[in-house]
Write a protein that holds these residues in place. Structure first.
Motif, PDB file in Angstrom:
ATOM      1  N   GLN A 540      23.173  27.954  37.148  1.00 35.42           N
ATOM      2  CA  GLN A 540      24.003  27.389  38.594  1.00 35.42           C
ATOM      3  C   GLN A 540      23.303  26.501  39.103  1.00 35.42           C
ATOM      4  N   GLY A 541      24.024  26.176  40.294  1.00 32.09           N
ATOM      5  CA  GLY A 541      23.463  25.235  40.901  1.00 32.09           C
ATOM      6  C   GLY A 541      22.919  25.628  42.569  1.00 32.09           C
ATOM      7  N   HIS A 542      22.812  24.414  43.044  1.00 34.43           N
ATOM      8  CA  HIS A 542      23.327  24.951  45.085  1.00 34.43           C
ATOM      9  C   HIS A 542      24.669  25.294  45.867  1.00 34.43           C
ATOM     10  N   GLU A 543      25.144  25.957  45.034  1.00 33.71           N
ATOM     11  CA  GLU A 543      26.163  25.456  45.235  1.00 33.71           C
ATOM     12  C   GLU A 543      26.255  27.337  46.336  1.00 33.71           C
ATOM     13  N   ARG A 544      25.704  28.301  46.169  1.00 33.80           N
ATOM     14  CA  ARG A 544      25.569  29.018  47.512  1.00 33.80           C
ATOM     15  C   ARG A 544      25.037  28.409  48.881  1.00 33.80           C
ATOM     16  N   GLU A 545      24.388  27.449  48.808  1.00 31.91           N
ATOM     17  CA  GLU A 545      23.939  26.682  49.799  1.00 31.91           C
ATOM     18  C   GLU A 545      24.469  25.489  50.655  1.00 31.91           C
ATOM     19  N   PHE A 546      24.878  24.971  49.149  1.00 33.64           N
ATOM     20  CA  PHE A 546      25.857  24.006  50.006  1.00 33.64           C
ATOM     21  C   PHE A 546      27.389  24.294  50.493  1.00 33.64           C
ATOM     22  N   LEU A 547      27.845  25.455  50.381  1.00 37.50           N
ATOM     23  CA  LEU A 547      28.340  27.020  51.182  1.00 37.50           C
ATOM     24  C   LEU A 547      28.506  27.889  51.125  1.00 37.50           C
ATOM     25  N   ALA A 548      27.193  27.894  51.987  1.00 39.67           N
ATOM     26  CA  ALA A 548      27.289  28.928  52.853  1.00 39.67           C
ATOM     27  C   ALA A 548      28.199  29.082  53.983  1.00 39.67           C
ATOM     28  N   GLY A 549      28.287  30.648  54.383  1.00 36.82           N
ATOM     29  CA  GLY A 549      29.424  30.772  55.472  1.00 36.82           C
ATOM     30  C   GLY A 549      30.807  30.751  55.419  1.00 36.82           C
ATOM     31  N   LEU A 550      30.771  30.183  53.694  1.00 34.23           N
ATOM     32  CA  LEU A 550      32.749  30.224  53.135  1.00 34.23           C
ATOM     33  C   LEU A 550      32.884  31.535  52.418  1.00 34.23           C
ATOM     34  N   GLU A 551      33.957  31.649  52.263  1.00 35.73           N
ATOM     35  CA  GLU A 551      34.363  32.618  51.177  1.00 35.73           C
ATOM     36  C   GLU A 551      34.703  32.488  49.996  1.00 35.73           C
ATOM     37  N   PHE A 552      33.894  32.937  48.787  1.00 35.39           N
ATOM     38  CA  PHE A 552      34.172  31.855  47.311  1.00 35.39           C
ATOM     39  C   PHE A 552      33.856  32.855  46.344  1.00 35.39           C
ATOM     40  N   GLU A 553      34.497  32.854  45.341  1.00 33.79           N
ATOM     41  CA  GLU A 553      33.341  33.056  44.019  1.00 33.79           C
ATOM     42  C   GLU A 553      32.966  32.159  43.289  1.00 33.79           C
ATOM     43  N   LEU A 554      31.169  32.904  42.809  1.00 33.84           N
ATOM     44  CA  LEU A 554      30.766  31.955  42.240  1.00 33.84           C
ATOM     45  C   LEU A 554      30.710  32.039  40.543  1.00 33.84           C
TER      46      LEU A 554
END
Length: 588
Positions: A540-554
């Motif tokens: 993975q990349g920086h998805e959790r950092e860039f999308l912090a505070g949102l609901e999603f499955e990675l």
């Protein structure tokens, strides 16, 4: 000599180009000497090295190279002299046949196929008068990138090259016509060798051979041409397979005596040239023997990150180790690391090497790798988007990118790095792009997260590029992957969206982060779910950092997935196919 003069007189000679004795090349000896015995049945192919007669000292250098090359091979050496050359060739071919050869491959140790001595040898081979053993002809030494590298070594020996004038002097012309043709060919090689060194000018002059008709006139013409080329202060570099009876009776000694005022002759270094020549012989021989999968050496070149990222990549292709010799290089095409892997594969007995570039785009580091392996000299590379941009090589790093994005493009080096001097032919293939195997793996990643497809939005995200055109190409690739995902079983999802992070370019990254965040918010309205799938080689990349505070499955990238190993083998086969164009024929 009468027959040979007649041969020249009647127009068989179009061009003469003399060959080289390069500067030092560390490491060549053990790499050529490490060549293993040929596999069963390969002795049916005999290798006939055909070289110009240089006199005792020069011929001994050629013999030294040949002896290194001939270990474990059915090989013979023949010198081209005069009308007696037919006997030399015939005896060498008979020796190959007696040692089990059913066919022969001639390896011309000449810079140009139109060099008079080679033209003589080629005519004799074509005449059918040398015996019944069928003979094919490999590439001449001058057609190899090793010839360019050998001259480049001489150029690199010049202190403070920027702004210097350089004159390269060859040997072997017979008349004005062959001299002109030869000079054009030699100039091509010299210009490639001089790339990046900043010379004010590079000119080539071809000296007439001592046995040329009207020798006094030809000698005067050679001296005049040299004086015109030097013009002002210049470095003169002899580069040839010319006359060398001993250290005093040689073309270099003749050239030093004729040197115009103001010119500086670059002296011939203590030369390991025989090992360079042996590497060329081995490369050419390996182009003409049947290869099995286990004869192929594979370099897996991927960006890499920490130990765990790298180990995931290793494990992803473990199944291929039963068929191929694998080495790994985790870097942005760092040449010393790639060269180390090539050396290891040579020691393990590889007879050809494919470098698989495991990056998102086909353009990623392609130019750099093709230059390393001499492909830029020996082949014309196809045009493609993003081949020359500074950041195009770095398009997928898996952990945010900790390295400089212009690595491998040369800016900080005082001298261009020399190419990899291997005794085996090499090719490269790679770039995930929108490969169907990649699309299918990404679909599997989404399916693993899916609960109710009709309420789910798949969002493909990629690293992206700082260059607008290259980033647009990334988006086209992602659009193609999205279409394939819907066509291959993802038609039931609410939508498939795509975006790039452009994550290493802060001024361009922020708008794209906001764009993806809006995609996630839209996907989660009314009880929907966002499935964020990294279109990456691994992890993975920086998805959790860039999308912090949102609901999603990675999800995760391509590797590890069974289809990833299939994709790598597909690249191996593509590289092998490009080598087959050089007469390499791997067998199942």
């Amino acid at each position: 000599m009468g027959w040979l003069r007649s041969f020249w007189k009647h127009g068989w000679v179009v061009l003469v180009l003399s060959a080289l004795l390069p500067a030092a090349w560390a490491g060549a000896a053990h790499r050529c000497g490490a060549q293993q015995d040929e596999p069963t049945g390969v002795r049916e192919t005999g290798f006939l090295v055909i070289a110009p007669d240089r006199g005792f000292a020069g011929n001994e250098e050629i013999r030294e190279a040949f002896e290194t090359f001939a270990k474990g091979r059915n090989a013979a050496l023949a010198f081209v002299t005069d009308e007696r050359t037919a006997g030399n060739l015939q005896g060498a071919l008979q020796a190959l046949a007696q040692n089990g050869a059913r066919r022969a491959v001639a390896l011309p140790l000449f810079i140009s196929r139109a060099e008079p001595r080679w033209v003589l040898a080629a005519h004799l081979l074509d005449s059918g008068a040398l015996g019944s053993l069928p003979v094919s002809v490999g590439r001449a030494f001058g057609e190899s990138y090793l010839a360019v590298e050998a001259l480049a070594d001489r150029f690199r020996a010049i202190r403070a090259p920027a702004g210097r004038r350089v004159v390269v002097v060859g040997y072997g012309a017979m008349d004005a016509e062959t001299r002109r043709s030869m000079t054009a060919d030699w100039q091509r090689i010299a210009e490639r060798a001089a790339e990046g060194l900043g010379f004010a000018s590079v000119r080539s002059v071809v000296w007439h051979e001592r046995k040329a008709p009207e020798r006094a006139t030809r000698q005067a013409e050679s001296e005049r041409l040299l004086a015109e080329a030097v013009a002002s202060d210049a470095v003169v570099i002899p580069f040839h397979f010319g006359r060398k009876l001993d250290s005093m009776m040689s073309f270099e000694a003749e050239l030093a005596h004729a040197l115009p005022p103001g010119a500086k002759l670059l002296p011939e270094a203590a030369s390991p040239a025989p090992f360079l020549i042996a590497a060329w012989m081995s490369q050419e021989a390996n182009r003409h023997v049947p290869l099995k999968a286990e004869d192929l050496g594979i370099v897996i070149l991927a960006h890499g990150a920490d130990y765990h990222w790298n180990e995931r990549m290793r494990q992803s292709v473990r199944s291929l180790e039963d068929r191929y010799k694998l080495e790994f290089v985790f870097s942005m095409a760092d040449q010393p690391l790639i060269e180390r892997a090539v050396e290891r594969l040579e020691r393990r007995g590889a007879r050809a090497i494919v470098i698989v570039r495991v990056f998102g785009l086909a353009s990623a580091f392609r130019d750099a790798v093709e230059r390393m392996i001499g492909w830029d000299v020996e082949h014309s590379a196809p045009d493609d988007l993003g081949r020359s941009g500074a950041d195009h090589g770095h398009d997928d790093d898996g952990n945010g990118g900790a390295y400089a994005h212009h690595h491998g493009h040369g800016g900080a080096r005082a001298h261009p790095r020399g190419r990899i001097r291997a005794a085996v032919p090499m090719a490269t293939a790679g770039g995930l792009e929108d490969d169907p195997l990649f699309a299918e793996a990404l679909l599997d990643r989404a399916k693993a997260l899916s609960r109710e497809p009709s309420r789910e939005t798949v969002i493909l995200v990629a690293h992206g590029s700082g260059d607008d055109a290259a980033n647009a190409h990334w988006l086209e690739v992602l659009d193609s992957l999205a279409r394939q995902i819907k066509a291959r079983g993802g038609e039931g999802v609410r939508a498939v969206r795509v975006a790039t992070w452009r994550e290493d370019w802060p001024e361009k990254r922020a708008p794209w982060i906001e764009r993806v965040r809006e995609m996630v918010k839209e996907a989660t309205r009314d009880g929907g779910r966002a499935l964020v799938i990294p279109a990456r080689t691994n992890a993975q990349g920086h998805e959790r950092e860039f999308l912090a505070g949102l609901e999603f499955e990675l999800g995760e990238g391509f590797a590890p997935h069974p289809l990833f190993a299939r994709w790598v083998e597909k690249q191996i086969q593509a590289g092998a196919a490009s080598l087959r164009g050089d007469h390499i024929w791997p067998t199942p």
